[in-house]
Design a protein around this motif. Sequence first.
Motif, mmCIF file in Angstrom:
data_model
loop_
_atom_site.group_PDB
_atom_site.id
_atom_site.type_symbol
_atom_site.label_atom_id
_atom_site.label_comp_id
_atom_site.label_asym_id
_atom_site.label_seq_id
_atom_site.Cartn_x
_atom_site.Cartn_y
_atom_site.Cartn_z
ATOM 1 N N MET A 31 0.644 -1.218 -0.063
ATOM 2 C CA MET A 31 -0.063 -0.030 0.013
ATOM 3 C C MET A 31 0.830 1.213 0.166
ATOM 4 S SD MET A 31 -2.657 1.380 2.983
ATOM 5 C CE MET A 31 -1.308 1.891 4.231
ATOM 6 N N THR A 32 1.930 1.329 0.910
ATOM 7 C CA THR A 32 2.862 2.305 0.814
ATOM 8 C C THR A 32 3.431 2.590 -0.392
ATOM 9 O OG1 THR A 32 2.897 2.012 3.120
ATOM 10 C CG2 THR A 32 4.624 3.391 2.316
ATOM 11 N N ALA A 33 4.083 1.501 -0.841
ATOM 12 C CA ALA A 33 4.843 1.480 -2.111
ATOM 13 C C ALA A 33 3.903 2.062 -3.509
ATOM 14 C CB ALA A 33 5.577 0.259 -2.284
ATOM 15 N N LEU A 34 2.777 1.518 -3.469
ATOM 16 C CA LEU A 34 1.794 1.859 -4.272
ATOM 17 C C LEU A 34 1.623 3.409 -4.427
ATOM 18 C CD1 LEU A 34 -0.336 -1.146 -4.607
ATOM 19 C CD2 LEU A 34 1.005 -0.348 -6.384
ATOM 20 N N LEU A 35 1.116 3.849 -3.153
ATOM 21 C CA LEU A 35 0.936 5.316 -3.002
ATOM 22 C C LEU A 35 2.204 6.198 -3.443
ATOM 23 C CD1 LEU A 35 -1.230 5.022 0.136
ATOM 24 C CD2 LEU A 35 -1.892 5.412 -2.185
#
Length: 123
Positions: free
Chosen positions: A24-28
């Motif tokens: 989630m963090t990387a995609l954002l």
Amino acid sequence: MNTPERVVILGASDKPDRYAHKAMTALLRHGHEVVLVHPRLKEIEGRPVLADVGEVTGPVDTVTMYVSPAISAGLADKLAVLKPKRVIFNPGSENPELQDKLSKAGIRPEEACTLVLLATGQY
């Protein structure tokens, strides 16, 4: 950077040490929109969480799986309705029977790691 995608994270997590949370963090960070799905969580870091993939509305580019085959086994119909371009089966979530059903529905299954794809520019 590639075109931003709308990505459903199945098995989203509110625990920072879990791969679903790292994804989630990387995609954002890479500019993608995330749609979080987990049956028992209501929000993660202020972002709403849907209880079921069947609640997702609108177009979806990618579904990234962080659930076991036992959980994903019953999702073929819901994923077919959602009609993402691809479903990424992260390590531990591989489900050959579901992958076959998705292929037959015109959805590309991909055994890969979302984090590695993002880190290496292959996402």
